[in-house]
Enzyme design. Structure first.
Site, PDB file in Angstrom:
ATOM      1  N   LYS A  22      47.650  49.981 107.703  1.00 22.90           N
ATOM      2  CA  LYS A  22      48.032  49.112 106.579  1.00 22.90           C
ATOM      3  C   LYS A  22      49.444  48.581 106.775  1.00 22.90           C
ATOM      4  O   LYS A  22      49.689  47.377 106.676  1.00 22.90           O
ATOM      5  CB  LYS A  22      47.950  49.912 105.269  1.00 22.90           C
ATOM      6  CG  LYS A  22      48.633  49.232 104.103  1.00 22.90           C
ATOM      7  CD  LYS A  22      48.575  50.059 102.842  1.00 22.90           C
ATOM      8  CE  LYS A  22      49.718  51.021 102.655  1.00 22.90           C
ATOM      9  NZ  LYS A  22      50.997  50.431 102.246  1.00 22.90           N
ATOM     10  N   ASN A  23      50.395  49.476 107.057  1.00 27.99           N
ATOM     11  CA  ASN A  23      51.793  49.049 107.125  1.00 27.99           C
ATOM     12  C   ASN A  23      52.057  48.112 108.304  1.00 27.99           C
ATOM     13  O   ASN A  23      52.944  47.277 108.234  1.00 27.99           O
ATOM     14  CB  ASN A  23      52.730  50.264 107.176  1.00 27.99           C
ATOM     15  CG  ASN A  23      52.836  50.947 105.822  1.00 27.99           C
ATOM     16  OD1 ASN A  23      52.349  50.415 104.820  1.00 27.99           O
ATOM     17  ND2 ASN A  23      53.459  52.110 105.782  1.00 27.99           N
ATOM     18  N   CYS A 118      60.124  50.749  92.552  1.00 30.14           N
ATOM     19  CA  CYS A 118      58.755  51.184  92.327  1.00 30.14           C
ATOM     20  C   CYS A 118      58.806  52.666  92.003  1.00 30.14           C
ATOM     21  O   CYS A 118      59.884  53.265  91.987  1.00 30.14           O
ATOM     22  CB  CYS A 118      57.877  50.888  93.537  1.00 30.14           C
ATOM     23  SG  CYS A 118      58.358  51.780  94.985  1.00 30.14           S
ATOM     24  N   ARG A 123      64.573  51.257  95.964  1.00 24.20           N
ATOM     25  CA  ARG A 123      64.210  50.415  97.098  1.00 24.20           C
ATOM     26  C   ARG A 123      64.874  49.030  97.085  1.00 24.20           C
ATOM     27  O   ARG A 123      64.192  48.004  96.959  1.00 24.20           O
ATOM     28  CB  ARG A 123      62.689  50.296  97.189  1.00 24.20           C
ATOM     29  CG  ARG A 123      62.025  51.645  97.301  1.00 24.20           C
ATOM     30  CD  ARG A 123      60.538  51.557  97.407  1.00 24.20           C
ATOM     31  NE  ARG A 123      60.068  51.392  98.765  1.00 24.20           N
ATOM     32  CZ  ARG A 123      58.792  51.378  99.102  1.00 24.20           C
ATOM     33  NH1 ARG A 123      57.869  51.497  98.194  1.00 24.20           N
ATOM     34  NH2 ARG A 123      58.439  51.227 100.351  1.00 24.20           N
ATOM     35  N   ASP A 308      55.606  59.390 104.185  1.00 23.62           N
ATOM     36  CA  ASP A 308      54.271  59.028 103.667  1.00 23.62           C
ATOM     37  C   ASP A 308      53.244  60.155 103.842  1.00 23.62           C
ATOM     38  O   ASP A 308      52.099  60.014 103.408  1.00 23.62           O
ATOM     39  CB  ASP A 308      53.760  57.754 104.366  1.00 23.62           C
ATOM     40  CG  ASP A 308      54.488  56.511 103.877  1.00 23.62           C
ATOM     41  OD1 ASP A 308      55.253  56.604 102.902  1.00 23.62           O
ATOM     42  OD2 ASP A 308      54.291  55.437 104.481  1.00 23.62           O
ATOM     43  N   ARG A 400      44.741  50.904  97.580  1.00 18.99           N
ATOM     44  CA  ARG A 400      45.767  50.121  98.286  1.00 18.99           C
ATOM     45  C   ARG A 400      45.896  50.603  99.725  1.00 18.99           C
ATOM     46  O   ARG A 400      46.286  49.829 100.595  1.00 18.99           O
ATOM     47  CB  ARG A 400      47.125  50.277  97.582  1.00 18.99           C
ATOM     48  CG  ARG A 400      47.196  49.662  96.201  1.00 18.99           C
ATOM     49  CD  ARG A 400      48.605  49.763  95.661  1.00 18.99           C
ATOM     50  NE  ARG A 400      49.544  49.467  96.745  1.00 18.99           N
ATOM     51  CZ  ARG A 400      50.740  50.042  96.887  1.00 18.99           C
ATOM     52  NH1 ARG A 400      51.156  50.919  96.020  1.00 18.99           N
ATOM     53  NH2 ARG A 400      51.515  49.718  97.894  1.00 18.99           N
TER      54      ARG A 400
HETATM   55  C1  UD1 Z   1      58.066  51.269 104.852  1.00 18.98           C
HETATM   56  C2  UD1 Z   1      56.613  51.597 104.583  1.00 18.98           C
HETATM   57  C3  UD1 Z   1      56.496  52.783 103.622  1.00 18.98           C
HETATM   58  C4  UD1 Z   1      57.298  53.977 104.152  1.00 18.98           C
HETATM   59  C5  UD1 Z   1      58.728  53.558 104.475  1.00 18.98           C
HETATM   60  C6  UD1 Z   1      59.541  54.665 105.124  1.00 18.98           C
HETATM   61  C7  UD1 Z   1      55.564  49.420 104.802  1.00 18.98           C
HETATM   62  C8  UD1 Z   1      54.830  48.313 104.164  1.00 18.98           C
HETATM   63  N1  UD1 Z   1      55.962  50.424 104.028  1.00 18.98           N
HETATM   64  O1  UD1 Z   1      58.622  50.868 103.604  1.00 18.98           O
HETATM   65  O2  UD1 Z   1      55.120  53.137 103.499  1.00 18.98           O
HETATM   66  O3  UD1 Z   1      57.317  54.988 103.170  1.00 18.98           O
HETATM   67  O4  UD1 Z   1      58.726  52.433 105.375  1.00 18.98           O
HETATM   68  O5  UD1 Z   1      58.914  55.112 106.266  1.00 18.98           O
HETATM   69  O6  UD1 Z   1      55.761  49.442 106.007  1.00 18.98           O
HETATM   70  N2  UD1 Z   1      66.615  50.816 101.749  1.00 18.98           N
HETATM   71  C9  UD1 Z   1      67.828  50.348 101.275  1.00 18.98           C
HETATM   72  N3  UD1 Z   1      68.109  49.016 101.452  1.00 18.98           N
HETATM   73  C10 UD1 Z   1      67.264  48.159 102.072  1.00 18.98           C
HETATM   74  C11 UD1 Z   1      66.030  48.662 102.557  1.00 18.98           C
HETATM   75  C12 UD1 Z   1      65.741  49.991 102.379  1.00 18.98           C
HETATM   76  O7  UD1 Z   1      68.628  51.096 100.683  1.00 18.98           O
HETATM   77  O8  UD1 Z   1      67.576  46.971 102.211  1.00 18.98           O
HETATM   78  C13 UD1 Z   1      66.287  52.251 101.541  1.00 18.98           C
HETATM   79  C14 UD1 Z   1      65.044  52.420 100.649  1.00 18.98           C
HETATM   80  O9  UD1 Z   1      65.394  52.380  99.275  1.00 18.98           O
HETATM   81  C15 UD1 Z   1      64.528  53.765 101.087  1.00 18.98           C
HETATM   82  C16 UD1 Z   1      64.876  53.811 102.587  1.00 18.98           C
HETATM   83  O10 UD1 Z   1      65.888  52.821 102.780  1.00 18.98           O
HETATM   84  O11 UD1 Z   1      65.207  54.790 100.410  1.00 18.98           O
HETATM   85  C17 UD1 Z   1      63.693  53.537 103.500  1.00 18.98           C
HETATM   86  O12 UD1 Z   1      63.179  52.268 103.228  1.00 18.98           O
HETATM   87  P1  UD1 Z   1      62.472  51.376 104.345  1.00 18.98           P
HETATM   88  O13 UD1 Z   1      62.496  52.053 105.662  1.00 18.98           O
HETATM   89  O14 UD1 Z   1      63.043  49.997 104.251  1.00 18.98           O
HETATM   90  O15 UD1 Z   1      60.996  51.361 103.803  1.00 18.98           O
HETATM   91  P2  UD1 Z   1      60.037  50.128 103.562  1.00 18.98           P
HETATM   92  O16 UD1 Z   1      60.131  49.171 104.696  1.00 18.98           O
HETATM   93  O17 UD1 Z   1      60.219  49.603 102.185  1.00 18.98           O
END
Ligand code: UD1
Length: 421
Positions: A22-23, A118, A123, A308, A400
């Site tokens: 999915k991701n 969320c 996030r 996850d 989902r």
């Molecule tokens: C992706 C995955 C999700 C998984 C996560 C971590 C997808 C669609 N989703 O989510 O299933 O749980 O990686 O492995 O691929 N953060 C910031 N600022 C930013 C971006 C992120 O502070 O600009 C923080 C987030 O709040 C979180 C952490 O970094 O605490 C990890 O987030 P990130 O690696 O970006 O996860 P996603 O890409 O949202």
């Protein structure tokens, strides 16, 4: 809203086919916006999040068709006639923010609703924004929308990510493929989904090196072309189903699985008393004799233990011999499954980002509420080994991320059924 009824049962046996990730699919689909030529993804999973991404890309003017019962996503972004990713779609799924980088690179401007927080955490998108700004974009937040433009086009830069964010690495990587010159992303995320995106972008003509390591180098090109790309195996679905025989006993082969996708997770399973073996077709998982042993788990970016799979691992450790300590280092609010597991008789204390699980001999069925995607499936796993019947309510989250969950688990002997409402 549908619910799922699970009756606890004994050992499981059989094979489970693991779907495409999915991701990975949620970042590969927006990559279509980078080219006027068609992009075809094979081995796509059939999930509601994929439908949401289809809806979003269609709203921007892309043509998306699902072929072969949804397993192939054929996309063409010949005419992108809208540059606004609307709140009504973006709010449904955070990964919608992955259209920002590609739209900016292709059109020179984009307006994308901020997804908001969320259930599992705030996030923010600061890392995505800083990265794209370093490439020359001007980004402003107005009325809940990010207004991004690159009047003179994007220009390669060196970007040091403060945290190895998966989404920020993906957005910057996609934007950089069409930027002028060289981009280096330091402290980049190393997840297999990043490697899959880079592989697909290379097939489209991008010049990328270093994916899978923490420094990715992208040499911008003038245009990308069409390609066909198979989506990598879903390591989170894989890990989830590996836990089914771990919890219930028996032996199950997860088709398409590889240890390299889940090294840290397999090490913890081994320490807990679960045998994992790579076969020609996938991974064979069997519980060794005796009780599950307690293990400590800390979630980390890849190649560490995936956040996850934390909820599902907690379901296993609820009935372990001894006390396990689970530390959640990626999201600030990811223990919502703990009170629901407690309703089933688990003994769990949560303090901030740490959950201490004192193993009990057996869980008991109860009505429980699914709070997010991975929490939902952890309750199903726990229920499969519990005494009596469990009703998991509010399971829309499950659809989902897991296709045909009741059919896949039913085929290996689980007593599970969906009640439509
Ligand atoms: C992706 C995955 C999700 C998984 C996560 C971590 C997808 C669609 N989703 O989510 O299933 O749980 O990686 O492995 O691929 N953060 C910031 N600022 C930013 C971006 C992120 O502070 O600009 C923080 C987030 O709040 C979180 C952490 O970094 O605490 C990890 O987030 P990130 O690696 O970006 O996860 P996603 O890409 O949202």
């Amino acid at each position: 809203m549908d619910s799922i009824i699970v009756r606890g049962n004994g050992p499981l046996k059989g094979q489970i086919p693991i779907a495409g990730a999915k991701n990975a699919c949620l970042t590969l689909m927006p990559a279509t916006l980078l080219s006027e030529e068609p992009l075809t993804l094979t081995n796509a999973p059939r999930l509601s999040d994929i439908k949401t991404m289809t809806e979003l890309l269609s709203s921007l003017g892309a043509e998306v068709s699902s072929l072969q019962d949804g397993k192939v996503q054929a996309m063409s972004s010949h005419n992108i006639d809208n540059h606004i990713a609307d709140y009504d779609i973006v709010r449904k799924m955070r990964a919608s923010n992955l259209v920002l980088g590609p739209m900016l690179a292709r059109l020179g401007h984009a307006v994308v609703s901020l997804p908001g927080g969320c259930a599992i955490g705030a996030r923010p998108m600061d890392l995505h924004i800083h990265g794209l700004e370093a490439l020359g974009a001007e980004i402003e937040l107005k009325d809940g929308y990010l207004h991004a433009k690159a009047v003179k086009g994007l220009k390669g830069a060196t970007i040091d990510l403060a945290f190895a964010s998966v989404g920020a690495t993906e957005n910057i990587m996609m934007a950089a493929t069409l930027a002028k010159g060289t981009t280096v992303i330091n402290n980049a995320a190393r997840e297999p989904e990043i490697v899959d995106l880079a592989t697909c972008l290379r097939a489209m003509g991008a010049q990328i090196e270093g994916d899978g390591s923490s420094s990715i180098e992208i040499q911008g090109v003038d245009r990308l072309h069409g390609a066909t790309h198979p989506v990598v195996t879903d390591r989170i679905e894989l890990g989830t189903y590996m836990l089914a025989p771990a919890i219930c006993g028996g032996e199950v082969e997860c088709l398409g699985g590889k240890i390299s996708l889940l090294g840290a997770f397999c090490e913890k399973l081994d320490a807990a008393g679960i045998h994992v073996e790579e076969t020609e077709k996938g991974l064979k998982v069997a519980r060794r004799n005796g009780r599950i042993q307690a293990v400590d788990v800390t979630t980390e970016p890849f190649p560490g233990f995936p956040t996850d799979l934390q909820a599902q691992m907690m379901a296993l450790l609820c009935t372990a011999e001894g006390t396990s300590v689970l530390e959640e280092k990626i999201f600030e609010n990811r223990f919502m499954h703990a009170p629901e597991l407690t309703r089933m008789g688990a003994d769990i204390e949560v303090h901030g980002g740490t959950a201490t699980v004192h193993g009990v001999k057996r869980l008991k069925g109860a009505p429980v509420m699914a709070t997010d995607l991975r929490a939902s499936v952890s309750l199903i796993l726990a229920a499969m080994a519990a005494e009596g019947e469990t009703i998991v309510n509010r399971v829309y989250h499950l659809d989902r991320g897991y296709e045909r969950v009741e059919e896949k688990l039913g085929n290996i002997g689980a007593h599970i059924e969906r009640v439509k409402s």
